[in-house]
Design a protein around this motif. Sequence first.
Motif, PDB file in Angstrom:
ATOM      1  N   ASP A  44       0.720  -1.315   0.073  1.00 32.48           N
ATOM      2  CA  ASP A  44      -0.082   0.344   0.427  1.00 32.48           C
ATOM      3  C   ASP A  44       0.689   1.387   0.179  1.00 32.48           C
ATOM      4  N   LEU A  45       1.609   1.168   0.125  1.00 37.21           N
ATOM      5  CA  LEU A  45       3.020   2.052   0.340  1.00 37.21           C
ATOM      6  C   LEU A  45       3.668   2.201  -0.974  1.00 37.21           C
ATOM      7  N   GLN A  46       3.677   1.238  -2.054  1.00 38.47           N
ATOM      8  CA  GLN A  46       4.976   1.598  -2.956  1.00 38.47           C
ATOM      9  C   GLN A  46       4.217   3.186  -3.849  1.00 38.47           C
ATOM     10  N   PRO A  47       2.846   3.006  -4.076  1.00 39.90           N
ATOM     11  CA  PRO A  47       2.328   4.355  -4.979  1.00 39.90           C
ATOM     12  C   PRO A  47       2.883   5.491  -3.855  1.00 39.90           C
ATOM     13  N   ILE A  48       2.586   5.127  -2.567  1.00 36.62           N
ATOM     14  CA  ILE A  48       3.432   7.059  -2.141  1.00 36.62           C
ATOM     15  C   ILE A  48       4.777   7.321  -1.986  1.00 36.62           C
ATOM     16  N   LEU A  49       5.191   5.919  -2.464  1.00 38.30           N
ATOM     17  CA  LEU A  49       6.971   6.059  -1.948  1.00 38.30           C
ATOM     18  C   LEU A  49       6.811   6.661  -3.845  1.00 38.30           C
ATOM     19  N   PHE A  50       6.433   5.671  -4.544  1.00 42.12           N
ATOM     20  CA  PHE A  50       6.463   6.557  -6.097  1.00 42.12           C
ATOM     21  C   PHE A  50       6.360   7.564  -6.375  1.00 42.12           C
ATOM     22  N   GLY A  51       4.859   8.146  -5.735  1.00 42.73           N
ATOM     23  CA  GLY A  51       4.933   9.261  -6.300  1.00 42.73           C
ATOM     24  C   GLY A  51       5.577  10.289  -5.554  1.00 42.73           C
ATOM     25  N   LEU A  52       6.218  10.132  -4.336  1.00 39.74           N
ATOM     26  CA  LEU A  52       6.569  10.914  -3.301  1.00 39.74           C
ATOM     27  C   LEU A  52       8.341  10.911  -4.525  1.00 39.74           C
ATOM     28  N   PHE A  53       9.005  10.105  -4.174  1.00 41.79           N
ATOM     29  CA  PHE A  53      10.480  10.127  -4.997  1.00 41.79           C
ATOM     30  C   PHE A  53       9.890  11.030  -7.109  1.00 41.79           C
ATOM     31  N   LEU A  54       9.515  10.881  -6.468  1.00 43.44           N
ATOM     32  CA  LEU A  54       9.472  11.056  -8.587  1.00 43.44           C
ATOM     33  C   LEU A  54       8.652  12.692  -8.540  1.00 43.44           C
ATOM     34  N   CYS A  55       8.265  13.594  -7.461  1.00 46.71           N
ATOM     35  CA  CYS A  55       8.644  14.279  -7.687  1.00 46.71           C
ATOM     36  C   CYS A  55       9.349  15.563  -6.877  1.00 46.71           C
ATOM     37  N   MET A  56       9.975  14.261  -6.409  1.00 44.84           N
ATOM     38  CA  MET A  56      11.334  15.506  -5.232  1.00 44.84           C
ATOM     39  C   MET A  56      12.396  15.710  -6.366  1.00 44.84           C
TER      40      MET A  56
END
Length: 309
Positions: free
Chosen positions: A22-34
């Motif tokens: 469940d955390l993978q999409p959040i981590l993906f979006g976070l690192f992509l935005c950063m």
Amino acid sequence: MGAHNITRVSEFHLLSFSEDPDLQPILFGLFLCMYMVTVLGNLLILLVVSSDFHLHTSMYIFLSNLSFIDISLTSSIVPKLIVGILNHIRVISYVGCLTQMSFFILFACMDHMLLTVMAYDRFVAICHPLHYATIMNPRLCVLLVLFSVFVGLLESQLHILIVLQLTCFKDVKIANFFCFPSQLLNLSCYDRLIITIVQYIFGTIFGFIPMSGIVFSYSKIISSLLKTPSSGGRYKAFSTCGSRLSVVCLFYGTAFGTYLGSAMSYSPRKLEVASLMFTVVTPLLNPFIYSLRDRDILSSLKRLHHWRV
């Protein structure tokens, strides 16, 4: 696999931030935005400095080089991390690991060398303003940038030469989200004491010496600012230097903590977070700290915006 020595290694396994699906999409979006903010912010600095001849001075030449290095540093790590999160792959080939490590060391070393050069530039500008133009002449600026590149290449190649001599590994699991050099050395079957000594030698030569230059420069700057009669000017100068020094401390503190902490077997999660600070967070902060609080950069941005409109 960790229980036996491995003489032939074709790939390494990297540490993930979380195994929770469940955390993978959040981590993906976070690192992509950063990553996108880091690249766009530093590209904007490069565009502004290159397009405005008023900014073709030593300070902004160093700043534009820092922006290029920050883009390169984060690009050597974050895209692989993002793809790994997206595809749920935590494996990197032996050649890919050495390549990533080589580029990471090159740009990380250039980064802290350039931070040292920029600290010296501000020291000359504040403590010796009448001689600034003479001391920080274009020839010296080019030599300082080239010296940063040379030191980065030297450290990178020395690490690669050492790793290439390693023919036996205790494990293939790297306790980080990328191929961090000290953690790769810790996986070797060689005497731990020798590896630790090598790490401390590298840390002293390529880390502590440049950091000493930064400490010296900013101590002289602070001493000079304390003698400034204008309280308003002193506050403004302290605010600018303080924000820059805080980013420098964040970069050096976490980089040293990760490099030397690996030798002392610190918690992998703590080392992973520390690695994240100097590989992702500081390149993200640099455009805001060094540019958006600078009146000349802001003025150039306004002129560039009006010209585009």
